[in-house]
Design an enzyme around this catalytic site. Structure first.
Site, mmCIF file in Angstrom:
data_model
loop_
_atom_site.group_PDB
_atom_site.id
_atom_site.type_symbol
_atom_site.label_atom_id
_atom_site.label_comp_id
_atom_site.label_asym_id
_atom_site.label_seq_id
_atom_site.Cartn_x
_atom_site.Cartn_y
_atom_site.Cartn_z
ATOM 1 N N SER A 1 7.780 11.362 -5.030
ATOM 2 C CA SER A 1 6.678 10.773 -5.856
ATOM 3 C C SER A 1 7.099 11.015 -7.423
ATOM 4 O O SER A 1 7.266 10.231 -8.158
ATOM 5 C CB SER A 1 5.425 11.381 -5.825
ATOM 6 O OG SER A 1 4.443 10.604 -4.777
ATOM 7 N N GLN B 1 -1.738 22.136 -3.884
ATOM 8 C CA GLN B 1 -1.045 21.312 -4.618
ATOM 9 C C GLN B 1 -0.263 22.111 -5.721
ATOM 10 O O GLN B 1 0.921 21.642 -6.075
ATOM 11 C CB GLN B 1 -1.649 19.836 -4.921
ATOM 12 C CG GLN B 1 -0.784 18.717 -5.401
ATOM 13 C CD GLN B 1 -0.279 18.086 -4.155
ATOM 14 O OE1 GLN B 1 -1.124 17.841 -3.172
ATOM 15 N NE2 GLN B 1 0.786 17.739 -4.071
ATOM 16 N N ASN C 1 1.186 8.270 8.448
ATOM 17 C CA ASN C 1 2.447 8.526 7.728
ATOM 18 C C ASN C 1 3.334 9.708 8.297
ATOM 19 O O ASN C 1 4.590 9.422 8.326
ATOM 20 C CB ASN C 1 2.164 8.228 6.290
ATOM 21 C CG ASN C 1 3.186 8.340 5.435
ATOM 22 O OD1 ASN C 1 3.538 9.548 4.894
ATOM 23 N ND2 ASN C 1 4.008 7.311 5.164
ATOM 24 N N THR D 1 7.620 12.504 3.162
ATOM 25 C CA THR D 1 7.051 13.898 3.743
ATOM 26 C C THR D 1 7.575 14.110 5.074
ATOM 27 O O THR D 1 7.819 15.500 5.220
ATOM 28 C CB THR D 1 5.281 13.467 3.496
ATOM 29 O OG1 THR D 1 4.964 13.098 2.351
ATOM 30 C CG2 THR D 1 4.866 14.856 3.944
ATOM 31 N N GLY E 1 -0.881 8.586 -2.594
ATOM 32 C CA GLY E 1 -1.710 8.535 -1.094
ATOM 33 C C GLY E 1 -1.931 9.939 -0.327
ATOM 34 O O GLY E 1 -1.280 10.781 -0.909
ATOM 35 N N ASP E 2 -2.743 9.843 0.534
ATOM 36 C CA ASP E 2 -3.016 11.006 1.698
ATOM 37 C C ASP E 2 -3.747 10.454 2.838
ATOM 38 O O ASP E 2 -3.693 9.159 2.978
ATOM 39 C CB ASP E 2 -3.925 11.936 0.680
ATOM 40 C CG ASP E 2 -3.971 13.428 1.731
ATOM 41 O OD1 ASP E 2 -3.073 14.019 1.608
ATOM 42 O OD2 ASP E 2 -4.896 13.676 2.476
ATOM 43 N N LYS F 1 -5.785 16.406 -6.968
ATOM 44 C CA LYS F 1 -6.158 15.905 -5.832
ATOM 45 C C LYS F 1 -7.406 15.015 -5.804
ATOM 46 O O LYS F 1 -8.434 15.258 -6.719
ATOM 47 C CB LYS F 1 -6.269 16.721 -4.743
ATOM 48 C CG LYS F 1 -6.091 16.241 -3.296
ATOM 49 C CD LYS F 1 -4.689 16.238 -2.546
ATOM 50 C CE LYS F 1 -4.561 15.419 -1.567
ATOM 51 N NZ LYS F 1 -2.998 15.660 -1.020
ATOM 52 N N LYS G 1 2.713 24.021 -4.581
ATOM 53 C CA LYS G 1 3.646 22.958 -3.751
ATOM 54 C C LYS G 1 4.488 22.226 -4.831
ATOM 55 O O LYS G 1 5.674 22.210 -4.725
ATOM 56 C CB LYS G 1 2.568 21.933 -2.836
ATOM 57 C CG LYS G 1 3.773 20.981 -2.203
ATOM 58 C CD LYS G 1 2.980 19.754 -1.737
ATOM 59 C CE LYS G 1 1.755 20.268 -0.958
ATOM 60 N NZ LYS G 1 0.945 19.385 0.205
HETATM 61 P P1 NDP Z 1 -2.490 9.447 7.673
HETATM 62 O O1 NDP Z 1 -3.796 8.719 7.169
HETATM 63 O O2 NDP Z 1 -1.549 8.194 7.617
HETATM 64 O O3 NDP Z 1 -2.817 9.763 9.168
HETATM 65 C C1 NDP Z 1 -3.428 10.751 9.451
HETATM 66 C C2 NDP Z 1 -3.236 11.193 10.979
HETATM 67 O O4 NDP Z 1 -3.892 12.166 11.280
HETATM 68 C C3 NDP Z 1 -3.989 10.069 11.903
HETATM 69 O O5 NDP Z 1 -3.220 9.882 13.170
HETATM 70 C C4 NDP Z 1 -5.311 10.336 12.170
HETATM 71 O O6 NDP Z 1 -5.996 9.880 13.200
HETATM 72 C C5 NDP Z 1 -5.178 11.877 12.046
HETATM 73 N N1 NDP Z 1 -6.282 12.876 11.804
HETATM 74 C C6 NDP Z 1 -6.820 12.685 10.456
HETATM 75 N N2 NDP Z 1 -7.921 13.332 10.512
HETATM 76 C C7 NDP Z 1 -8.071 13.909 11.716
HETATM 77 C C8 NDP Z 1 -9.113 14.669 12.415
HETATM 78 N N3 NDP Z 1 -10.191 15.200 11.706
HETATM 79 N N4 NDP Z 1 -8.768 15.132 13.724
HETATM 80 C C9 NDP Z 1 -7.874 14.465 14.203
HETATM 81 N N5 NDP Z 1 -6.984 14.102 13.676
HETATM 82 C C10 NDP Z 1 -7.058 13.658 12.386
HETATM 83 O O7 NDP Z 1 -2.343 10.480 6.838
HETATM 84 P P2 NDP Z 1 -1.179 11.252 6.437
HETATM 85 O O8 NDP Z 1 -0.049 11.193 7.630
HETATM 86 O O9 NDP Z 1 -0.534 10.904 4.909
HETATM 87 O O10 NDP Z 1 -1.736 12.591 6.210
HETATM 88 C C11 NDP Z 1 -1.649 13.734 7.312
HETATM 89 C C12 NDP Z 1 -1.720 15.196 6.861
HETATM 90 O O11 NDP Z 1 -0.433 15.120 5.969
HETATM 91 C C13 NDP Z 1 -2.649 15.481 5.867
HETATM 92 O O12 NDP Z 1 -3.097 16.772 6.083
HETATM 93 C C14 NDP Z 1 -2.230 15.196 4.528
HETATM 94 O O13 NDP Z 1 -3.033 16.137 3.584
HETATM 95 C C15 NDP Z 1 -0.680 15.731 4.541
HETATM 96 N N6 NDP Z 1 0.082 15.413 3.736
HETATM 97 C C16 NDP Z 1 0.492 13.903 3.329
HETATM 98 C C17 NDP Z 1 1.281 13.717 2.347
HETATM 99 C C18 NDP Z 1 1.727 11.976 2.252
HETATM 100 O O14 NDP Z 1 2.654 11.902 1.594
HETATM 101 N N7 NDP Z 1 1.071 11.352 2.742
HETATM 102 C C19 NDP Z 1 2.074 14.574 1.818
HETATM 103 C C20 NDP Z 1 1.910 15.940 2.066
HETATM 104 C C21 NDP Z 1 0.951 16.218 3.051
HETATM 105 P P3 NDP Z 1 -6.905 8.722 12.955
HETATM 106 O O15 NDP Z 1 -6.183 7.684 12.705
HETATM 107 O O16 NDP Z 1 -7.803 8.645 14.308
HETATM 108 O O17 NDP Z 1 -7.881 9.298 11.832
#
Ligand code: NDP
Length: 455
Positions: free
Chosen positions: A387, A120, A249, A218, A174-175, A135, A123
Site C-alpha cells: 500500500s 498497525q 484475500n 499480504t 481494505g480489510d 484503522k 507493523k
Molecule cells: P476477507 O474479508 O477477504 O476474508 C476474511 C476471511 O476470514 C473469510 O474467509 C471470512 O469468512 C473469514 N472470517 C472472517 N471473520 C470470521 C470469523 N469471525 N470467524 C471465522 N471466519 C471468519 O478479509 P482479509 O483476507 O482481507 O483479512 C483476513 C485477516 O487478515 C484479518 O484479520 C485482517 O485484519 C488481516 N489482514 C488483512 C490485510 C489485507 O491486506 N487485506 C492486511 C493485513 C492483515 P466469511 O466469508 O464467512 O466471513
C-alpha cells in the site's frame, strides 16, 4: 540510578500502564489484549532507555490521537432506511500519515478497531516506510447485500470519512469485507465530494492507479516471511504440509504462494466451517467460488470429491499432522487448546496472516514448545508495505511492473524478518520473533515521538 532500580522502575511503569488501560477501557477486551501482548515485551528495552519511562512515552502512545465515530445512513433495495455505525481511529502519526484498513463486519466495535489500529502502528513502523497507524470500519455486513446496496453504503460512509482523510493526512485501505469493489465505490464517492486524488486510498483496482501486486501482497508477504525464516535454518516450503484458515484475500494468496514454493496446503475455511482436502486445495476452484461467484465453501466440497467439509467447525480442531500453520481469517481463532493440538501434531511454524489470530495463552504454549511464532504485525505487513508502494507510485504518477513490486515486497519481508530475528537475539530471546517485532516496531515510534516533543 542503579541498574536494578531502573529495571524495577521499567517493570512497574509497564504494569501501571496496563492497569490504567484495564480501568479506563474496561470492556474493550481485544484492545486490552493487544496492549497486554505488546507492553511486557518492551520492558527490557525500556530498562536500556529510561528516558522513555521518564517522559511517559507509553502513557502517551496508548491514547489514540483521534477517534472519529459517525452515523452511516443508507437505503436498502426495498426502500427501507438503514443505519450503521462508522469509525476511523487515527492512532499515531509519529512516522507519517495514518495508514490502515477499513473493516466492514457485523462484529466491528471500538475495541476491535482500537486493537487493530494499535497493532498497525508497530507493523507500519517495521516496514521501514513513512506511515503512521490507523484503522476504521463499520458494523455493516456486506454479506448478502446487492452491489447497489454496497455502493449506497460506501457513498454514505465516505460522505463523513472524506472530511478526515487525504493523501498526506490519512490513507485507508481494505480489510475484512472491504476489497476492490468497496474501495472502488469509496474512491468514486471521495472524488465526487473532494477532487481526484489517487493517493487518498490504497488497494485501488488497477484501472485507476492501484498497484500491481497489492491484491496478492499480504498473502505473498506472509509466505515470504516464513520462507526467509525457513531458509535461515537451511529449509524450505518444499513438501511441507500447511494448514490455512480463511478463504478471503489473505488466505487465497497465501495458499497460492505456498503452493508455488512446493508446499501442500490441505485446509481453508470461512465463518460457516472448514474444508480438509488431502489432495491439496484446488486454488482455481477456490478462487472461482470465492472471488468470482462470492459463494460459500460448501460449494467447494460439492465440486471436489477429495474434499471433506466440516460445518460449524474450526480448522484448528483438525487432528492431523501439520508442519506450518497460517491463520488468515480473524482475531482469536487459535486458543491454548488448539495451540497444544498443533504442537502435538508436529507444527514447527505458526505464521499470522490475520491480525492477532492467536490468544496470549496460545502464544505462550507455542513459545514454550519451541515453535517459531511469527506475529501478525511482522508476518502480515506485506499488505500495508505494498500500500505504501502504491502511495509512492501515485505521487510519482507512475506504475511499476508486477515483478518490480513483488521483488520489493520480498526484500521488505526479508528485512522485517531479519530485524525481528536480530532484535530478539540482542535481547537474549533468540527465536522469540514476537519480542523482536515488538521492540523493533516500538523503538522507532518511541524515538520519533520523543524527538517531536509532547504533541
Ligand atoms: P476477507 O474479508 O477477504 O476474508 C476474511 C476471511 O476470514 C473469510 O474467509 C471470512 O469468512 C473469514 N472470517 C472472517 N471473520 C470470521 C470469523 N469471525 N470467524 C471465522 N471466519 C471468519 O478479509 P482479509 O483476507 O482481507 O483479512 C483476513 C485477516 O487478515 C484479518 O484479520 C485482517 O485484519 C488481516 N489482514 C488483512 C490485510 C489485507 O491486506 N487485506 C492486511 C493485513 C492483515 P466469511 O466469508 O464467512 O466471513
Amino acid at each position: 540510578m542503579k541498574e536494578s532500580e531502573t529495571m524495577t522502575e521499567a517493570k512497574q511503569y509497564v504494569a501501571s500502564i496496563q492497569q490504567m488501560i484495564r480501568e479506563k477501557d474496561a470492556g474493550q477486551t481485544e484492545f486490552i489484549q493487544a496492549v497486554d501482548e505488546l507492553l511486557p515485551t518492551v520492558t527490557a528495552f525500556l530498562e536500556e532507555h529510561p528516558e522513555y519511562v521518564e517522559q511517559n512515552i507509553l502513557g502517551v502512545l496508548v491514547e489514540p490521537e483521534r477517534i472519529i465515530q459517525f452515523r452511516v445512513p443508507w437505503q436498502d433495495d426495498k426502500g427501507n432506511w438503514q443505519v450503521n455505525r462508522g469509525y476511523r481511529i487515527q492512532y499515531n502519526s509519529a512516522l507519517g500519515p495514518y495508514k490502515g484498513g477499513l473493516r466492514f463486519h457485523p462484529s466491528v466495535n471500538l475495541s476491535i478497531l482500537k486493537f487493530l489500529a494499535f497493532e498497525q502502528i508497530f507493523k507500519n513502523s517495521l516496514t521501514g516506510l513513512p506511515i503512521g497507524g490507523g484503522k476504521g470500519g463499520s458494523d455493516f455486513d456486506p454479506k448478502g447485500k446487492s452491489d447497489a446496496e454496497i455502493m449506497r453504503f460506501c457513498q454514505s460512509f465516505m460522505t463523513e470519512l472524506s472530511k478526515h482523510i487525504g493523501p498526506n493526512i490519512d490513507v485507508p485501505a481494505g480489510d475484512i469485507g472491504v476489497g476492490g469493489r468497496e474501495i472502488g465505490y469509496l474512491f468514486g464517492a471521495y472524488k465526487r465530494l473532494k477532487q481526484y486524488d489517487a493517493g487518498v486510498l490504497t488497494g485501488k483496482p488497477l484501472d485507476f492507479w492501484g498497484s500491481k501486486g497489492r491484491t496478492e501482497a499480504t498473502g505473498y508477504g506472509l509466505v515470504y516471511f516464513v520462507k526467509h525464516l525457513l531458509a535461515n535454518d537451511q529449509d524450505s516450503f518444499e513438501g511441507k504440509e500447511v494448514f490455512v484458515s480463511g478463504s478471503g484475500n489473505v488466505a487465497i494468496y497465501a495458499i497460492e504462494k505456498a503452493q508455488e514454493l512446493g508446499a501442500k496446503v490441505t485446509t481453508c475455511s470461512d465463518s460457516s466451517g472448514f474444508i480438509y482436502d488431502p489432495a491439496g486445495i484446488d486454488l482455481e476452484l477456490l478462487k472461482e467460488i470465492k472471488e468470482v461467484k462470492r459463494e460459500r465453501l460448501t460449494e467447494y466440497a460439492n465440486q471436489r470429491s477429495s474434499a471433506e467439509y466440516f460445518a460449524g467447525e474450526s480448522v484448528w480442531n483438525l487432528d492431523k499432522p501439520v508442519d506450518i500453520a497460517l491463520p488468515c481469517a480473524t482475531q482469536n481463532e487459535i486458543h491454548k487448546e488448539q495451540a497444544s493440538l498443533l504442537v502435538k501434531n508436529g507444527v514447527k511454524i505458526v505464521g499470522e496472516g490475520a491480525n492477532m489470530p492467536c490468544t496470549i495463552d496460545a502464544v505462550e504454549v507455542l513459545l514454550e514448545k519451541g515453535v517459531y511464532y511469527c506475529p501478525g504485525k511482522a508476518a502480515n505487513a506485506g499488505g500495508v508495505a505494498v500500500s505504501a508502494l502504491e502511495m509512492s507510485q501515485n505521487s510519482q504518477r507512475l506504475s511499476w511492473t508486477k515483478e518490480d513490486v513483488d521483488q520489493k515486497l520480498d526484500d521488505i519481508m526479508l528485512a522485517i524478518y531479519e530485524t525481528c530475528r536480530d532484535t530478539a537475539k540482542n535481547y537474549g530471546e533468540e527465536k522469540n520473533l514476537m519480542m523482536g517485532a515488538n521492540v523493533a516496531g516500538f523503538g522507532k515510534v518511541a524515538k520519533a515521538m520523543l524527538a517531536q516533543g509532547l504533541v
